[in-house]
Design a protein around this motif. Structure first.
Motif, PDB file in Angstrom:
ATOM      1  N   ALA A 261      -6.987   3.033   1.912  1.00 29.68           N
ATOM      2  CA  ALA A 261      -6.716   3.000   0.472  1.00 29.68           C
ATOM      3  C   ALA A 261      -5.802   4.170   0.090  1.00 29.68           C
ATOM      4  CB  ALA A 261      -8.012   3.042  -0.315  1.00 29.68           C
ATOM      5  N   ALA A 262      -6.083   5.354   0.698  1.00 33.42           N
ATOM      6  CA  ALA A 262      -5.261   6.526   0.388  1.00 33.42           C
ATOM      7  C   ALA A 262      -3.822   6.287   0.849  1.00 33.42           C
ATOM      8  CB  ALA A 262      -5.842   7.769   1.065  1.00 33.42           C
ATOM      9  N   ALA A 263      -3.675   5.704   2.034  1.00 37.93           N
ATOM     10  CA  ALA A 263      -2.328   5.442   2.554  1.00 37.93           C
ATOM     11  C   ALA A 263      -1.592   4.442   1.658  1.00 37.93           C
ATOM     12  CB  ALA A 263      -2.413   4.903   3.990  1.00 37.93           C
ATOM     13  N   PHE A 264      -2.316   3.464   1.150  1.00 40.83           N
ATOM     14  CA  PHE A 264      -1.699   2.465   0.267  1.00 40.83           C
ATOM     15  C   PHE A 264      -1.263   3.128  -1.044  1.00 40.83           C
ATOM     16  CE2 PHE A 264      -2.019  -1.794  -2.049  1.00 40.83           C
ATOM     17  CZ  PHE A 264      -1.007  -2.408  -1.317  1.00 40.83           C
ATOM     18  N   GLY A 265      -2.126   4.042  -1.530  1.00 39.35           N
ATOM     19  CA  GLY A 265      -1.775   4.779  -2.754  1.00 39.35           C
ATOM     20  C   GLY A 265      -0.503   5.590  -2.541  1.00 39.35           C
ATOM     21  N   GLN A 266      -0.379   6.209  -1.355  1.00 40.43           N
ATOM     22  CA  GLN A 266       0.816   6.993  -1.024  1.00 40.43           C
ATOM     23  C   GLN A 266       2.049   6.081  -0.994  1.00 40.43           C
ATOM     24  OE1 GLN A 266       0.916  10.391  -0.820  1.00 40.43           O
ATOM     25  NE2 GLN A 266       3.117   9.956  -0.857  1.00 40.43           N
TER      26      GLN A 266
END
Ligand code: ADP
Ligand code: TRP
Length: 444
Positions: A261-266
Motif C-alpha cells: 500500500a505504501a509503495a502504491f501511495g508513492q
C-alpha cells in the motif's frame, strides 16, 4: 473450570450477489475471527429475513446458493463453525412467537427500517402503513430469536444493525423477567471500527443499492473491465495524484500488505498514470480472488454438496442447542406435558411438599484436601464434579448449572454410573423451576 467459549453469531441476509464490499467488510473478517480458539462461531444464512425484501423465489434460491458458496470458498470451515440456514432451524420461528408475546409494540414502532417506511409514506401523503408488511415490522423480533436461541454473547454487525441488537437485549430481558430467571444471555453488538468501508465504482460506498459494485466472483476479464471503469479524475500521467479520496487507492489498500500500500501511495505521488494504476489494482485483486473463484466455481457446480453441508450444520445445531432450549422455553411459558398435572393443583404451582423429591447439590472436601460437588437424587449420584482448588470454584460451577448458563456438556463433572445426560438435564430443569418459583414468591 473451562470457561465457555465466547459465542459469536451473525446472519447474512440472502439477497443479491456478494460483492467486494461484502467480502472485505463481512466475509473476510468473520472467517478470520472464526479461527480464534476462544470463540464458538455461528454464521447463518438469514433466508427468512430475505423474504421481507424479495419475493422472487428463483432469486431467493440463487442468492442462498451464491452466498453459501461464497463463505465456503472464502475459507469458512463447517467443521469448526456452526454454518447453517435459518429456515432449517424451525425452533427459531417458534421462539420468534414466544418473543413476540413479550416484545413491546412501541419498541418495534421505533425500529429504523419501519420508521423510514412510515416517513416515506408521510412525505408522499400516503397512509402511515401503506405498503408496509407485518414482516417488515416484526423483523427485529425474528432477529432477536436468531441471536437469543444460541445465547450469543457477541454479534458483529454493521452500524445500521446496532438498534436491532439492542432490541434483542430488550426482548430477552423482558422474557427473563416475566419467566423468572436468566433464560437468555443478553447479546452485545460489535461494530468493527477498523474494517474499511469499501468504495464502489463511482466512489460512493460500494452497495447493491447504488448499483456500483464489483461482484466478487465475476470472470477475470469482467473483473478487469470493471476495475477500468472506476471513476478517476483528469490528472495526466506524470502528474502527482493524492491518495485521499481515491477509490482506486482505497480498493488497493484493502487487498494489499502495508508495504504494498505504501509503495502504491508513492507511485501516486510520483505521478503513475491511471491506466497503469488500474492495471496494478486488477492484478492485486486477481491475486487474492483467483483461488477463491476457482473454489467457488467448483462448489456451485455441486449444489447438492452445499445443501448437505447446510443441512448437516442445522441438524447438529438443533440437536446440541436449539431443541433442548425450546423444550425449556416451552416449559417456562407453560406449554407443558398435561400428564403431569394433578387435580386440584391447577390454581397455583403446586406446594413444594407435593413435588417429587428434587435433586440436590452437595458440596464437600475430600481427604485429598480438594473440593468437590455432586448432584444427588435420593441415593443416586447424577453428577460427580472434578476436583477444585477452592470451594468458591465449586460453588460457582453449581450456581452456573442452576442458572442454566453452564451447559452440562461443558461442566467440569462426569455423569454418575448408568446415568443418562437427559436425566441430569431434567433434574437441573426441575431445580431451576423451583428456584424461579421461590424467586417469584419472594417478589410477590
Ligand atoms: P449492500 O450495501 O450491498 O446491500 P449489505 O447491506 O447486504 O450490502 O451488507 C452485507 C454485509 O457487508 C454487512 O456486514 C456490511 O457491513 C458489509 N458491507 C456492505 N457493503 C460494504 C462496503 N462497501 N464496505 C465494507 N463492508 C460492506
Ligand atoms: N438483519 C441483518 C442484516 O441485514 C442480518 C441478520 C439476520 C442478522 N439475523 C441476524 C445479523 C442475527 C446478526 C444477528 O445485515
Amino acid at each position: 473450570m473451562p470457561a465457555r467459549p465466547t459465542r459469536v453469531l451473525t446472519g447474512i441476509t440472502t439477497s443479491g450477489t456478494p460483492h467486494l464490499g461484502n467480502y472485505v467488510g463481512a466475509v473476510r473478517p468473520a472467517i478470520a475471527a472464526s479461527r480464534d480458539p476462544g470463540s464458538e462461531s455461528f454464521y447463518f444464512l438469514a433466508d427468512l429475513h430475505s423474504l421481507i425484501k424479495a419475493q422472487d423465489p428463483a432469486r431467493t434460491q440463487r442468492s442462498t446458493l451464491e452466498i453459501a458458496a461464497t463463505w465456503l470458498a472464502a475459507g469458512l470451515e463447517p467443521d469448526r463453525v456452526w454454518f447453517y440456514r435459518q429456515s432449517d432451524v424451525p425452533e427459531i420461528t417458534e421462539l420468534t412467537w414466544m418473543l413476540t408475546c413479550v416484545a413491546g409494540k412501541g419498541i418495534l414502532n421505533r425500529a429504523h427500517a419501519y420508521k423510514a417506511a412510515v416517513d416515506r409514506n408521510r412525505a408522499e401523503g400516503e397512509d402511515d402503513d401503506s405498503g408496509v408488511t407485518a414482516g417488515l415490522f416484526m423483523y427485529p423480533v425474528l432477529m432477536a430469536a436468531d441471536i437469543l436461541i444460541f445465547n450469543a454473547d457477541r454479534v458483529p454487525v454493521g452500524r445500521d444493525q446496532v438498534q436491532h441488537i439492542e432490541m434483542a437485549r430488550d426482548f430477552g430481558q423482558r422474557f427473563n423477567h416475566v419467566y423468572g430467571r436468566e433464560w437468555f444471555t443478553l447479546p452485545e453488538a460489535v461494530v468493527e471500527a477498523h474494517v474499511a468501508t469499501l468504495p464502489g465504482l463511482d466512489g460512493r460506498k460500494m452497495s447493491k443499492s447504488y448499483d456500483n459494485t464489483i461482484p466478487l466472483f465475476v470472470p477475470e476479464a469482467e473483473l478487469r473491465r470493471l476495475v477500468f471503469s472506476i471513476v478517476t479524475d483528469s490528472r495526466a500521467p506524470g502528474e502527482p495524484k493524492p491518495v485521499e479520496g481515491s477509490a482506486l487507492y482505497e480498493l488497493y489498500r484493502a487487498f494489499a500488505t502495508p508495504e504494498e500500500a505504501a509503495a502504491f501511495g508513492q507511485a501516486f505521488a510520483d505521478g503513475i498514470g491511471w491506466g497503469e494504476a488500474k492495471q496494478r489494482l486488477a492484478d492485486l485483486l486477481e491475486r487474492e480472488i483467483a483461488p477463491l473463484r476457482a473454489r467457488y466455481l467448483d462448489l456451485v457446480a455441486r449444489p447438492g454438496d452445499i445443501e448437505d453441508t447446510l443441512r448437516d450444520g442445522a441438524r447438529r445445531l438443533r440437536e446440541r442447542y436449539a431443541t433442548p432450549l425450546l423444550a425449556q422455553v416451552r416449559e417456562a411459558v407453560g406449554l407443558r406435558d398435561l400428564s403431569q398435572v394433578r387435580l386440584g393443583s391447577l390454581q397455583e404451582e403446586e406446594a413444594p411438599a407435593a413435588k417429587p423429591p428434587l435433586a440436590t447439590f452437595k458440596q464437600y472436601r475430600e481427604a485429598d484436601g480438594r473440593f468437590y460437588f455432586k448432584l444427588v437424587e435420593g441415593e443416586r449420584v447424577l453428577l460427580q464434579s472434578h476436583a477444585f482448588d477452592a470451594p468458591r470454584e465449586a460453588g460457582q460451577a453449581i450456581a452456573a448449572l442452576r442458572r442454566g448458563t453452564l451447559a452440562l456438556a461443558q461442566a467440569p463433572a462426569t455423569l454418575g454410573e448408568g446415568v443418562d445426560a437427559s436425566d441430569v438435564r431434567a433434574a437441573l430443569d426441575a431445580i431451576a423451576a423451583a428456584d424461579a418459583d421461590r424467586a417469584a414468591k419472594t417478589q410477590a
